[in-house]
Scaffold this motif. Structure first.
Motif, PDB file in Angstrom:
ATOM      1  N   THR A  58       0.833  -1.199   0.000  1.00 37.36           N
ATOM      2  CA  THR A  58       0.000   0.000   0.000  1.00 37.36           C
ATOM      3  C   THR A  58       0.873   1.257   0.000  1.00 37.36           C
ATOM      4  O   THR A  58       1.894   1.301   0.678  1.00 37.36           O
ATOM      5  N   ALA A  63      -1.212   3.143  -5.827  1.00 36.42           N
ATOM      6  CA  ALA A  63      -0.481   1.910  -6.156  1.00 36.42           C
ATOM      7  C   ALA A  63       0.414   2.079  -7.377  1.00 36.42           C
ATOM      8  O   ALA A  63       1.434   1.397  -7.497  1.00 36.42           O
ATOM      9  N   ALA A 131      -3.053  -3.052  -9.609  1.00 33.94           N
ATOM     10  CA  ALA A 131      -3.013  -1.783  -8.894  1.00 33.94           C
ATOM     11  C   ALA A 131      -4.415  -1.189  -8.863  1.00 33.94           C
ATOM     12  O   ALA A 131      -4.984  -0.887  -9.912  1.00 33.94           O
ATOM     13  N   ASN A 135      -3.623   0.258  -3.277  1.00 29.81           N
ATOM     14  CA  ASN A 135      -3.117  -1.103  -3.094  1.00 29.81           C
ATOM     15  C   ASN A 135      -2.599  -1.737  -4.374  1.00 29.81           C
ATOM     16  O   ASN A 135      -3.280  -1.750  -5.403  1.00 29.81           O
ATOM     17  N   LEU A 136      -1.391  -2.298  -4.284  1.00 28.14           N
ATOM     18  CA  LEU A 136      -0.839  -3.148  -5.329  1.00 28.14           C
ATOM     19  C   LEU A 136      -0.898  -4.567  -4.796  1.00 28.14           C
ATOM     20  O   LEU A 136      -0.244  -4.898  -3.803  1.00 28.14           O
TER      21      LEU A 136
END
Length: 177
Positions: A58, A63, A131, A135-136
């Protein structure tokens, strides 16, 4: 993963010779949401010849500001004779390090290909990076060789485009019977 992290360092030269990973200190991470953070990893433990792992990194700046995430599975924090994977988000490519720790082999996320070293095989199908917002989410579809047995530690690190690094820290363990 807020708290105290152990910091490791690896040195290498132009001929491809590298030291082992060495513990050089610790870093206290307050869980600051303005920084890049590895916020979850699952499963954090288990046993088997194959597993799909999922990590979420995160960054409050989004992301898309996270250029890469690295994963190491080994008896200690070393890519040599381990399962070391670099995920490059902008190109959506995974790179697996060879046994000697000198060359990476890549595959596109979701592709019908695989890359292997003597410890693990990374499947393109079932491996992905997504992504969304801050978040990723990176998913690793792995199979472990019959010689990569015993309990291994899993470490991860990441960075954001401004150069802030989420230092290496242990996120789990896995046992190959």
């Amino acid at each position: 993963f807020a708290g105290t992290k152990t910091t490791y360092l690896l040195a290498g030269d132009a001929l491809g010779y590298a030291s082992a990973w060495k513990q050089v200190g610790t870093w206290s991470d307050s869980g600051d949401g303005a920084l890049v953070e590895i916020t979850s990893f699952a499963p954090s433990s288990g046993t088997g010849a194959s597993q799909t792992f999922t990590a979420v990194t995160t960054d409050s700046n989004g992301a898309t500001t996270i250029p890469w995430v690295e994963f190491v599975m080994n008896a200690g924090l070393s890519g040599v004779n381990g399962c070391f994977i670099d995920y490059d988000r902008p190109s959506n490519v995974f790179y697996l390090l060879n046994d000697a720790g000198t060359v990476f082999s890549g595959l596109a996320a979701g592709s019908a290909t695989q890359v292997s070293n003597s410890q693990c095989t990374l499947q393109g199908v079932g491996s992905s990076g997504t992504a969304v917002g801050s978040n990723l989410t990176v998913t690793y579809n792995l199979t472990f060789s019959t010689t990569f047995t015993g309990t291994k530690q899993i470490y991860m690190q990441s960075t954001d485009s401004s150069g802030v690094v989420e230092v290496w820290h242990q996120v789990g363990t896995w046992t190959r019977p």
